[in-house]
Design an enzyme around this catalytic site. Structure first.
Site, PDB file in Angstrom:
ATOM      1  N   LYS A 271       0.756  -1.241   0.093  1.00  0.00           N
ATOM      2  CA  LYS A 271      -0.374  -0.158   0.271  1.00  0.00           C
ATOM      3  C   LYS A 271       0.772   1.023  -0.030  1.00  0.00           C
ATOM      4  CE  LYS A 271      -2.328   2.821   3.552  1.00  0.00           C
ATOM      5  NZ  LYS A 271      -3.529   2.964   4.516  1.00  0.00           N
ATOM      6  N   ASP A 276      -2.843  10.296   4.187  1.00  0.00           N
ATOM      7  CA  ASP A 276      -3.926   9.913   4.380  1.00  0.00           C
ATOM      8  C   ASP A 276      -5.311  10.560   4.881  1.00  0.00           C
ATOM      9  OD1 ASP A 276      -6.591   8.409   4.242  1.00  0.00           O
ATOM     10  OD2 ASP A 276      -5.119   6.930   5.871  1.00  0.00           O
ATOM     11  N   LYS A 283      -9.905  13.066   8.566  1.00  0.00           N
ATOM     12  CA  LYS A 283      -9.394  12.768   9.999  1.00  0.00           C
ATOM     13  C   LYS A 283      -9.761  13.350  11.437  1.00  0.00           C
ATOM     14  CE  LYS A 283      -6.056   9.273   8.361  1.00  0.00           C
ATOM     15  NZ  LYS A 283      -6.532   7.836   9.401  1.00  0.00           N
ATOM     16  N   ASP A 294       2.223   6.671   5.743  1.00  0.00           N
ATOM     17  CA  ASP A 294       1.114   5.342   5.075  1.00  0.00           C
ATOM     18  C   ASP A 294       1.244   4.827   3.718  1.00  0.00           C
ATOM     19  OD1 ASP A 294      -1.313   4.459   6.043  1.00  0.00           O
ATOM     20  OD2 ASP A 294      -2.453   5.229   4.950  1.00  0.00           O
ATOM     21  N   ASP A 353     -11.986   7.469   3.833  1.00  0.00           N
ATOM     22  CA  ASP A 353     -10.882   6.496   5.057  1.00  0.00           C
ATOM     23  C   ASP A 353     -10.225   5.476   4.987  1.00  0.00           C
ATOM     24  OD1 ASP A 353      -8.437   7.290   6.585  1.00  0.00           O
ATOM     25  OD2 ASP A 353      -9.691   7.651   9.144  1.00  0.00           O
ATOM     26  N   GLU A 355      -9.699   3.647   2.492  1.00  0.00           N
ATOM     27  CA  GLU A 355      -9.113   3.761   1.639  1.00  0.00           C
ATOM     28  C   GLU A 355      -7.919   2.391   1.429  1.00  0.00           C
ATOM     29  OE1 GLU A 355      -7.710   5.183   3.704  1.00  0.00           O
ATOM     30  OE2 GLU A 355      -5.634   4.434   3.144  1.00  0.00           O
ATOM     31  N   ARG A 357      -7.686  -0.263   1.477  1.00  0.00           N
ATOM     32  CA  ARG A 357      -7.811  -1.977   0.558  1.00  0.00           C
ATOM     33  C   ARG A 357      -8.352  -1.440  -0.253  1.00  0.00           C
ATOM     34  NH1 ARG A 357     -11.866  -2.527   6.121  1.00  0.00           N
ATOM     35  NH2 ARG A 357     -10.081  -1.077   7.194  1.00  0.00           N
TER      36      ARG A 357
HETATM   37  N1  BES Z   1      -3.613   4.603   7.284  1.00  0.00           N
HETATM   38  C1  BES Z   1      -4.649   4.226   8.226  1.00  0.00           C
HETATM   39  C2  BES Z   1      -4.507   3.381   9.269  1.00  0.00           C
HETATM   40  C3  BES Z   1      -3.903   3.902  10.378  1.00  0.00           C
HETATM   41  C4  BES Z   1      -4.346   4.371  11.248  1.00  0.00           C
HETATM   42  C5  BES Z   1      -2.315   3.560  10.285  1.00  0.00           C
HETATM   43  C6  BES Z   1      -3.138   5.205  12.513  1.00  0.00           C
HETATM   44  C7  BES Z   1      -0.902   4.115  11.152  1.00  0.00           C
HETATM   45  C8  BES Z   1      -1.722   4.898  12.415  1.00  0.00           C
HETATM   46  C9  BES Z   1      -6.256   3.637   7.434  1.00  0.00           C
HETATM   47  O1  BES Z   1      -6.491   4.068   5.687  1.00  0.00           O
HETATM   48  C10 BES Z   1      -6.975   3.717   8.002  1.00  0.00           C
HETATM   49  O2  BES Z   1      -7.682   5.066   8.260  1.00  0.00           O
HETATM   50  N2  BES Z   1      -8.380   3.412   8.633  1.00  0.00           N
HETATM   51  C11 BES Z   1      -9.002   2.939   9.643  1.00  0.00           C
HETATM   52  C12 BES Z   1     -10.242   2.087   9.143  1.00  0.00           C
HETATM   53  C13 BES Z   1     -11.681   2.413   9.670  1.00  0.00           C
HETATM   54  C14 BES Z   1     -12.139   3.417   8.727  1.00  0.00           C
HETATM   55  C15 BES Z   1     -12.308   1.015   8.952  1.00  0.00           C
HETATM   56  C16 BES Z   1      -8.355   2.892  10.869  1.00  0.00           C
HETATM   57  O3  BES Z   1      -7.963   2.087  10.953  1.00  0.00           O
HETATM   58  O4  BES Z   1      -9.017   3.495  11.590  1.00  0.00           O
HETATM   59 ZN    ZN Z   2      -4.276   4.574   5.145  1.00  0.00          ZN
HETATM   60 MG    MG Z   3      -7.550   6.049   5.795  1.00  0.00          MG
END
Ligand code: BES
Ligand code: ZN
Ligand code: MG
Length: 493
Positions: A271, A276, A283, A294, A353, A355, A357
């Site tokens: 990825k 992000d 966020k 990210d 968010d 994204e 996947r």
């Molecule tokens: N890039 C983030 C995951 C992340 C969060 C990585 C903190 C490193 C530190 C990912 O894209 C994300 O935002 N995931 C969400 C998913 C949710 C919206 C289903 C998450 O983990 O909150």
């Molecule tokens: Zn992300």
């Molecule tokens: Mg995200």
């Protein structure tokens, strides 16, 4: 790395005798005070051992300054008991020794190799030096390319591996060669991951990776948005829809020179979300700056691919990296949008968010076209956890046994898919509650794996940066974790 290494490594020399300012000796811990000693042990060290001050305990480092101008300084380090020894101990010791060498302003540092080789059985003795060198150099990393004042002026000038025995020479050369490649590839991953998103754009990474592929003899293909559209990668494209910066797919292909029949074909997928923001599902501001990291999944797979290639992997490797910037704007993908993926399945976007996947779904589908024996992907996918999943998890976990990078497995029962079934499309990219986020991310990715394909997913979100609890990692910023594990996996699958 020729083009992009910020940190120039202290050169390593082989020599039969030592003429620098500080010489290091390593000892295992024993229950007898003097058992750590051998006939040539300097008297200063014998005194420390006899008094019980130095026992050879793991992570103990002593610096004895020579009392006359022309007398060398001694550094002694403990490796713990032989019974409990693993290379990770040498890696941690390497980091602690490097920090001491730096604070004592050592200019030219030697390591008594004969002492190390004498100290234990062959396999153990030979595993100390590679790990030591990794820890030594990895701990000295700094991302200071944007700092006006660099702190590199009192740097160690040379490292000497001192051995009287000529027979060790070929082995030492190979150890140095392999360790420097490992370190270089981890530094590359760290540099990529630490790059701020205004410089670290999808185009920047595509260009850098192309250059690296040229240097190391890999094939490289870059697709922009128009080509990705022709490939029907709408799920990938919808993530960068709100960004001014063009999304890029990068495919690295390594083909071994020795076309052995037994060679396997491994596909690595990463990825590469260069920033992000969350998109329309924006966020909160707190620590949003960390989202420059990210793209660490992609950075990790680039490092691992180049490491395996440069170490002469006999397996073929196809690496797919998907770079996009997740931003809110008038053209951004909105919650409720339905997008058709490359594999024909439809996805209802619940949360922009989630994204990672989306970019990975299309990348995983694309990976199948190269007909690999196995696909492994990694991503900073969910804030919740770190996991290895899928049927292949055991094999990936096996790789971590030799690289000693902690990794653990979560379950992936098909029932989890119930949580992300959609009213309007084949699936949703997120559920409307925050339970089991890490597993749901993985079950989503599984929808892009074709029947019969072996696959594992490693969520590295919580280990990608700020891992300073290990002394060979920087306190802040990218750790470079799992580069060694994925390289090992790709080479040994
Ligand atoms: N890039 C983030 C995951 C992340 C969060 C990585 C903190 C490193 C530190 C990912 O894209 C994300 O935002 N995931 C969400 C998913 C949710 C919206 C289903 C998450 O983990 O909150
Ligand atoms: Zn992300
Ligand atoms: Mg995200």
């Amino acid at each position: 790395m020729k083009s992009e290494t910020i940190n120039t490594l202290t050169p390593i020399h082989l020599s039969k005798s030592f003429e620098g300012d500080t010489l290091a000796h390593f000892f295992f811990q024993t229950d007898k005070k003097t058992a750590a000693l051998h006939s040539e042990t300097p008297t200063e060290i014998q005194d420390l051992a006899k008094s019980g001050t130095f026992t050879g305990a793991a992570k103990s480092v002593f610096f004895i300054r020579g009392s006359y101008i022309d007398q060398i300084n001694l550094l002694i380090a403990g490796l713990g008991t032989k019974k409990d020894f693993t290379p990770e101990k040498a890696r941690l010791t390497g980091a602690m020794v490097a920090n001491r060498v730096s604070s004592e302003k050592v200019k030219s540092f030697g390591i008594n190799i004969d002492g190390i080789l004498k100290g234990s059985n062959k396999a153990t003795a030979e595993s100390i030096l590679p790990a030591f060198l990794e820890g030594f150099y990895l701990s000295q990393y700094a991302f200071d390319k944007y700092k006006s004042q660099k702190n590199g002026n009192q740097k160690l000038e040379s490292l000497h591996l001192v051995s009287e025995d000529r027979k060790n020479e070929a082995w030492l050369k190979k150890v140095i060669h392999d360790a420097l490649i490992t370190i270089d590839c981890i530094f590359l991953t760290r540099n990529f991951s630490n790059e701020p998103s205004n410089y670290g754009t999808p185009e920047f990474y595509a260009n850098e990776i192309s250059k690296l592929c040229k240097t190391y003899g890999l094939k490289c293909k870059v697709m922009g948005e128009a080509e990705a559209r022709k490939e029907k990668m709408e799920l990938f494209l919808c993530v960068g829809a709100g960004s001014e910066r063009e999304s890029k797919v990068v495919i690295m292909e390594y083909t071994p020179k020795t076309g052995a029949k037994s060679a396997k074909h491994v596909s690595l997928v990463g990825k590469g979300v260069t920033f992000d923001s969350g998109g329309i599902s924006l966020k909160p501001g707190m620590r949003m700056e960390d989202m420059k990291h990210d793209m660490t999944g992609a950075a990790t797979m680039v490092g691992a691919t180049l490491m395996a290639a440069r170490l002469g992997s006999k397996n073929k490797i196809t690496t797919i990296l998907v770079f996009a910037e997740n931003m809110p704007s008038g053209t951004a993908t909105q919650p409720g949008n339905i997008i058709r993926a490359r594999n024909g399945k439809t996805v209802e976007i619940i949360n922009t968010d989630a994204e990672g996947r989306l970019v990975l779904g299309d990348a995983l589908d694309l990976a199948h076209d190269y007909k690999p024996d196995v696909i492994v992907n990694t991503a900073t996918l969910t804030g919740a956890s770190s996991v290895a999943l899928g049927k292949l998890a055991k094999t990936v976990l096996k790789s971590t046994e030799s690289t000693e990078e902690a990794l653990w497995q979560l379950p992936l029962w098909d029932e989890y898919f119930e949580d992300i079934k959609s009213q309007y499309a084949d699936m949703m990219n997120s559920a409307n509650d925050s339970n089991g986020g890490t597993i749901r991310g993985a079950i989503f990715l599984k929808q892009f794996i074709r029947p019969g394909m072996k696959w594992a997913h490693v969520d590295l979100a919580n280990r990608a940066y700020d891992q300073g609890y290990l002394p060979y990692n920087p306190r802040k910023g990218s750790s470079g974790v799992y580069v060694r594990t994925f390289a090992h996996f790709a080479m040994n699958y």
